[in-house]
Design an enzyme around this catalytic site. Structure first.
Site, PDB file in Angstrom:
ATOM      1  N   SER A  39     -12.910   4.735  -0.210  1.00 15.83           N
ATOM      2  CA  SER A  39     -13.928   4.054   0.472  1.00 15.83           C
ATOM      3  C   SER A  39     -14.192   4.746   1.773  1.00 15.83           C
ATOM      4  O   SER A  39     -15.162   4.543   2.400  1.00 15.83           O
ATOM      5  CB  SER A  39     -13.843   2.511   0.204  1.00 15.83           C
ATOM      6  OG  SER A  39     -12.508   2.215   0.842  1.00 15.83           O
ATOM      7  N   TYR A  91      -1.989  -4.053   1.935  1.00 14.11           N
ATOM      8  CA  TYR A  91      -1.067  -3.435   2.630  1.00 14.11           C
ATOM      9  C   TYR A  91      -0.707  -3.907   4.022  1.00 14.11           C
ATOM     10  O   TYR A  91      -2.093  -4.591   4.511  1.00 14.11           O
ATOM     11  CB  TYR A  91      -1.336  -1.961   2.501  1.00 14.11           C
ATOM     12  CG  TYR A  91      -2.303  -0.966   3.360  1.00 14.11           C
ATOM     13  CD1 TYR A  91      -3.555  -0.828   3.302  1.00 14.11           C
ATOM     14  CD2 TYR A  91      -1.594  -0.589   4.672  1.00 14.11           C
ATOM     15  CE1 TYR A  91      -4.414  -0.286   4.132  1.00 14.11           C
ATOM     16  CE2 TYR A  91      -2.469   0.227   5.516  1.00 14.11           C
ATOM     17  CZ  TYR A  91      -3.648   0.212   5.291  1.00 14.11           C
ATOM     18  OH  TYR A  91      -4.425   0.989   6.149  1.00 14.11           O
ATOM     19  N   ASP A 261      -9.388  11.275   6.070  1.00 17.75           N
ATOM     20  CA  ASP A 261     -10.750  10.626   5.158  1.00 17.75           C
ATOM     21  C   ASP A 261     -11.601  10.898   6.196  1.00 17.75           C
ATOM     22  O   ASP A 261     -12.763  11.276   5.617  1.00 17.75           O
ATOM     23  CB  ASP A 261     -10.388   8.968   4.929  1.00 17.75           C
ATOM     24  CG  ASP A 261      -9.155   8.818   4.206  1.00 17.75           C
ATOM     25  OD1 ASP A 261      -8.664   9.629   3.739  1.00 17.75           O
ATOM     26  OD2 ASP A 261      -8.877   7.506   4.388  1.00 17.75           O
TER      27      ASP A 261
HETATM   28  O1  LIG Z   1      -2.336   4.659   1.543  1.00 13.72           O
HETATM   29  C1  LIG Z   1      -3.256   4.356   0.667  1.00 13.72           C
HETATM   30  O2  LIG Z   1      -3.274   4.064  -0.518  1.00 13.72           O
HETATM   31  C2  LIG Z   1      -4.503   3.917   1.116  1.00 13.72           C
HETATM   32  O3  LIG Z   1      -5.562   4.222   0.806  1.00 13.72           O
HETATM   33  C3  LIG Z   1      -4.545   3.333   2.530  1.00 13.72           C
HETATM   34  C4  LIG Z   1      -5.306   4.013   3.761  1.00 13.72           C
HETATM   35  O4  LIG Z   1      -6.711   3.459   3.742  1.00 13.72           O
HETATM   36  C5  LIG Z   1      -5.225   5.435   3.562  1.00 13.72           C
HETATM   37  O5  LIG Z   1      -3.950   5.706   3.652  1.00 13.72           O
HETATM   38  C6  LIG Z   1      -5.667   6.021   4.694  1.00 13.72           C
HETATM   39  O6  LIG Z   1      -5.955   7.495   4.403  1.00 13.72           O
END
Ligand SMILES: O=C(O)C(=O)C[C@H](O)[C@H](O)CO
Length: 319
Positions: A39, A91, A261
């Site tokens: 996303s 998280y 991202d």
């Molecule tokens: O680590 C992950 O699984 C994620 O998607 C969390 C964070 O949004 C992502 O690490 C950022 O790149």
């Protein structure tokens, strides 16, 4: 006629972080934001003018609605299978300088998304898009998602949709050996690969400098484009057997999470606009530099800001 140019698929979690550099053990407050690689990429691309849709499976609970609601506020379309079973992943992000270091703790077992099957999703959304994107986080989440990732890449190919994939190795989700086996099986279905130089070395066992890594990956696996990222040292793009080097822009870093991202979302958006690889890499590096100045997972940038960084190297004071 497609209404969306980019479709991404993956898990978005709720991210809970204590204020400043407080410890999780005794924090009394948590800031809540939504974050997930796929996303984040959709939002970065949308901010740069590419209509984007994020697909997923989400629990029909207040937490699930909270995550999806936040993504919608960022302007992307969400195509969600609402589920009465399974959890919303979260998280925890404990921020700290060295030597403690920032720590991520996942709570993403038994999530709704880990049960998502290709037949539950509208494959025409993918087939009608110009680019389909997911990352190596998705197949790391369950064996069901391993199959689903392969099926979605296949559906994209059938529809003539370009497939883009960020390798995104997460050592807290699986071992390098498992990741290598799964990802190399997916490689033949991928047109554009983004991979950190570190992951190419430690997971795939490639050797050499980043230019050599890009060239070896591109020729060994028949990707159309390979982008090897090097954090604060920039990125290397490989396309039509030519290697392009892009340095990183200087930035005062507030938050590194989501930088990759932002880079990838911007790269995809600029390629969809018709830019060549070196130009798209410049915009991607500028967007990544801007993201580092912004808290949270998401690159809340404007096209004008990105243009200014490309033009002025980020030195310009806006007044
Ligand atoms: O680590 C992950 O699984 C994620 O998607 C969390 C964070 O949004 C992502 O690490 C950022 O790149």
């Amino acid at each position: 006629m497609s209404e969306t140019d980019l479709v991404t698929f993956g898990e978005t979690m709720l991210r809970l972080s204590p204020p400043d550099q407080e410890r999780l053990e005794d924090a009394r407050e948590f800031e809540v934001r939504a974050g997930g690689a796929e996303s984040n990429v959709a939002i970065a691309a949308q901010r740069l003018g590419t209509p984007a849709t994020w697909m997923s499976k989400v629990p029909e609970t207040p937490l699930g609605r909270r995550a999806v609601g936040e993504l919608r506020q960022h302007g992307i379309d969400t195509e969600v299978v609402w589920s009465h079973r399974g959890r919303q992943g979260t998280y925890y992000l404990e921020r700290a300088g060295e030597p403690r270091g920032t720590n991520v703790i996942y709570d993403r077992e038994n999530t709704a998304v880990s049960t998502a099957k290709a037949r539950e999703l509208d494959l025409n959304t993918i087939k009608d898009a110009r680019v389909f994107f997911t990352t190596g986080i998705t197949p790391a989440l369950s064996s069901t998602l391993r199959d689903t990732t392969a099926s979605l890449l296949k559906a994209a190919r059938e529809g003539g949709t370009t497939t883009a994939f960020d390798f995104n190795y997460r050592r807290k989700l699986w071992s390098p050996e498992e990741a290598e086996e799964t990802m190399t099986h997916l490689f033949p279905g991928i047109d554009v690969l983004v991979i950190a130089a570190r992951d190419a070395r430690t997971v795939l066992g490639f050797e050499g400098d980043p230019r050599q890594l890009a060239h070896k990956l591109g020729s060994q696996y028949e990707f159309e484009t390979v982008v090897v990222t090097r954090g604060s040292e920039g990125a290397i793009g490989w396309h039509d057997s030519v290697v392009h080097e892009q340095p990183a822009y200087d930035t005062d870093t507030v938050s590194r999470i989501g930088t990759g991202d932002a880079f990838t979302g911007s790269f995809i958006a600029r390629r969809l606009e018709g830019d060549d690889v070196p130009t798209a890499l410049e915009y991607a590096a500028a967007t990544a530099a801007l993201k580092r100045t912004i808290p949270g997972d998401v690159a809340r940038v404007t096209e004008e800001e990105v243009e200014a960084v490309v033009r002025e190297g980020g030195e310009e004071l806006s007044r």
